[in-house]
Design a protein around this motif. Sequence first.
Motif, short mmCIF file in Angstrom:
data_model
loop_
_atom_site.label_atom_id
_atom_site.label_comp_id
_atom_site.label_asym_id
_atom_site.label_seq_id
_atom_site.Cartn_x
_atom_site.Cartn_y
_atom_site.Cartn_z
N ILE A 75 33.95 61.13 47.93
CA ILE A 75 33.45 61.28 49.29
C ILE A 75 34.58 61.08 50.31
O ILE A 75 34.77 61.88 51.23
CB ILE A 75 32.30 60.27 49.55
CG1 ILE A 75 31.08 60.63 48.71
CG2 ILE A 75 31.95 60.23 51.04
CD1 ILE A 75 30.02 59.54 48.68
N ILE A 76 35.33 60.01 50.12
CA ILE A 76 36.40 59.68 51.07
C ILE A 76 37.53 60.71 51.02
O ILE A 76 38.02 61.16 52.07
CB ILE A 76 36.94 58.26 50.78
CG1 ILE A 76 35.86 57.23 51.12
CG2 ILE A 76 38.22 57.99 51.55
CD1 ILE A 76 36.16 55.83 50.62
N LYS A 77 37.93 61.08 49.83
CA LYS A 77 39.02 62.06 49.69
C LYS A 77 38.68 63.37 50.37
O LYS A 77 39.49 63.95 51.11
CB LYS A 77 39.32 62.29 48.21
CG LYS A 77 40.44 63.28 47.95
CD LYS A 77 40.65 63.48 46.44
CE LYS A 77 41.71 64.54 46.17
NZ LYS A 77 41.91 64.77 44.72
N ASP A 78 37.47 63.87 50.13
CA ASP A 78 37.06 65.14 50.73
C ASP A 78 36.94 65.03 52.25
O ASP A 78 37.28 65.96 52.99
CB ASP A 78 35.74 65.62 50.13
CG ASP A 78 35.93 66.31 48.79
OD1 ASP A 78 37.08 66.36 48.31
OD2 ASP A 78 34.94 66.78 48.22
N LEU A 79 36.44 63.90 52.73
CA LEU A 79 36.30 63.72 54.18
C LEU A 79 37.66 63.63 54.86
O LEU A 79 37.85 64.17 55.97
CB LEU A 79 35.50 62.45 54.48
CG LEU A 79 33.98 62.58 54.46
CD1 LEU A 79 33.33 61.23 54.70
CD2 LEU A 79 33.50 63.60 55.51
N GLU A 80 38.59 62.96 54.23
CA GLU A 80 39.94 62.88 54.78
C GLU A 80 40.56 64.27 54.89
O GLU A 80 41.20 64.60 55.89
CB GLU A 80 40.81 61.96 53.93
CG GLU A 80 40.45 60.50 54.04
CD GLU A 80 41.23 59.61 53.08
OE1 GLU A 80 41.26 58.39 53.31
OE2 GLU A 80 41.79 60.15 52.10
N TYR A 81 40.37 65.07 53.85
CA TYR A 81 40.89 66.43 53.85
C TYR A 81 40.19 67.27 54.93
O TYR A 81 40.82 68.01 55.69
CB TYR A 81 40.70 67.06 52.47
CG TYR A 81 41.44 68.35 52.23
CD1 TYR A 81 42.46 68.78 53.08
CD2 TYR A 81 41.11 69.15 51.15
CE1 TYR A 81 43.13 69.97 52.84
CE2 TYR A 81 41.77 70.36 50.91
CZ TYR A 81 42.78 70.76 51.76
OH TYR A 81 43.45 71.93 51.53
N ALA A 82 38.85 67.13 55.00
CA ALA A 82 38.08 67.87 55.99
C ALA A 82 38.53 67.54 57.41
O ALA A 82 38.60 68.42 58.28
CB ALA A 82 36.59 67.59 55.83
N LEU B 163 33.62 58.87 58.17
CA LEU B 163 34.57 58.02 57.44
C LEU B 163 34.41 56.56 57.84
O LEU B 163 34.51 55.66 56.98
CB LEU B 163 36.01 58.49 57.70
CG LEU B 163 36.49 59.67 56.85
CD1 LEU B 163 37.74 60.30 57.46
CD2 LEU B 163 36.75 59.23 55.41
N SER B 164 34.16 56.30 59.10
CA SER B 164 33.94 54.90 59.52
C SER B 164 32.68 54.34 58.88
O SER B 164 32.64 53.18 58.45
CB SER B 164 33.88 54.81 61.04
OG SER B 164 32.68 55.33 61.57
N ARG B 165 31.63 55.17 58.78
CA ARG B 165 30.38 54.71 58.15
C ARG B 165 30.59 54.44 56.67
O ARG B 165 30.12 53.43 56.14
CB ARG B 165 29.27 55.76 58.34
CG ARG B 165 27.96 55.35 57.72
CD ARG B 165 26.94 56.47 57.68
NE ARG B 165 26.37 56.77 58.98
CZ ARG B 165 25.34 57.59 59.17
NH1 ARG B 165 24.77 58.20 58.12
NH2 ARG B 165 24.86 57.83 60.38
N VAL B 166 31.27 55.34 55.98
CA VAL B 166 31.48 55.18 54.54
C VAL B 166 32.30 53.93 54.26
O VAL B 166 31.96 53.14 53.37
CB VAL B 166 32.18 56.43 53.96
CG1 VAL B 166 32.54 56.20 52.50
CG2 VAL B 166 31.28 57.66 54.10
N HIS B 167 33.37 53.71 55.00
CA HIS B 167 34.21 52.53 54.76
C HIS B 167 33.48 51.24 55.12
O HIS B 167 33.69 50.21 54.46
CB HIS B 167 35.52 52.66 55.53
CG HIS B 167 36.51 53.59 54.88
ND1 HIS B 167 37.15 53.28 53.70
CD2 HIS B 167 36.96 54.81 55.24
CE1 HIS B 167 37.96 54.28 53.36
NE2 HIS B 167 37.85 55.22 54.26
#
Length: 454
Positions: free
Chosen positions: A191-198, A221-225
């Motif tokens: 999830i994080i890797k794809d969001l960072e790329y997006a 990303l803030s919500r996931v972390h």
Amino acid sequence: MNYYKYISLILLPIAILSSLNACRKFLEAKPDAKMVVPSTMKDLRALLDDVATMNLSWPIAGEVAADNYYLQTNNWKSISSLTDRENYIWKEDVSNDMDWTLTYRVVLKANLILEKIAEIHPSPDQVKEWNEIKGSAMFYRSFAFFMIAQEFAMPYDPQSATSESGIPIRLTADVNEPSYRSSLKDTYNTIIKDLEYASQLLPINVAYKTRPSRVAALALLSRVHLTIGDYSKAANYADTCINAGIQLLDYNQLSSATDGAFKRFNNEVIFHIAANYSYSLDASICKVDSLLISAYTTGDLRKQLFYKINTDGSLAFSGNYDGSNSYQLYVGLAADEVYLTLAECQARTSRNTDALRTLNEFMKNRYDKLSFTPITSTANLIDIILSERRKELPFRAIRWMDIRRLNTLAGGNITLERRIDNEIYTLPPGDLRYAMQIPTSVLATAQSMERNKR
């Protein structure tokens, strides 16, 4: 396993919803991959802009299971949906087919788009659109994985995340690829890797709030972390999101006397999605929890803007950012959540001065400006922030996520309780029912799918 066959099989239970006008076209449609073979960026953009599939069919079971409301026994018994009734009392093996199926349909479409966009070699003047399409598909897939994980996997604990089961991470549209559950750690890493790329591909702003933007990726990303307890990164992403220009509504400028204080796509909305319909949350029977109501103090404008009085004196929720008359709850990304995430994470990383500044900036937009006094003491700061979060974000599919994560922390201790026919049902911290069971139809057709423990 044939994935499209799998999708078709688990769509069957949803047929009971065909009477709902907003869902009819979607439910009667054939699987997307069989309807169209996209070959151009215009085709792919059209798939992304299919609002009914991509924006209006998101999980709701967590909100049904959360503690924002209660049902009277006669109302609970009158609900025609067995799934809603069972989710309300946290029955062990509720089959939430709709949440699973419709959200994985977003994943399926995102994967199809990602595979097709990789086959297109853009000209220099097409690169921006190419990037936006790819980034949007990655964003949707990540958001879908995250929402599925909140219902069908246990809360994240760094100590057990490697061994704990996550969800199936479908990264291709290959119909022959079997589905296996990844570890919880791998689920969130993806999830994080794809969001960072997006976030690197998406434009800062978009023409329509139903489309993902870089700001939306930062907010997510803030919500996931926050969910996994990485407070430094959650704060960084929230801070960057705020600095990108997101806006808070000044509730002093709103009136509860108007027909709907909150409009769809209002200035606070970053990315708009709405949840599946739930009979349990229908305003005609869904009564707001009295402890939540009592938390709103004098001068707090949310009590009059978020709720309306029922004939029996109880309160019904009317603060829906999808528009007060909508039967679907808004569950997207908005500036208020980002501010509260930043304040909490600043406080949890001993940046109390910053946390006070962020909290007061938020609160001055929620309390009567004539009576609001900024908070200056750091005593019980995290508790104050969590109280503001509780009052700000009811019926947004966030409370279930918060209960899950807070119960993994020292002092969380949130036990949920329902009463039906004088029988009391409880959901204590650490209960295995915080991961809802994989739907029966999925377990019946996917031999490789692991059940959740009970």
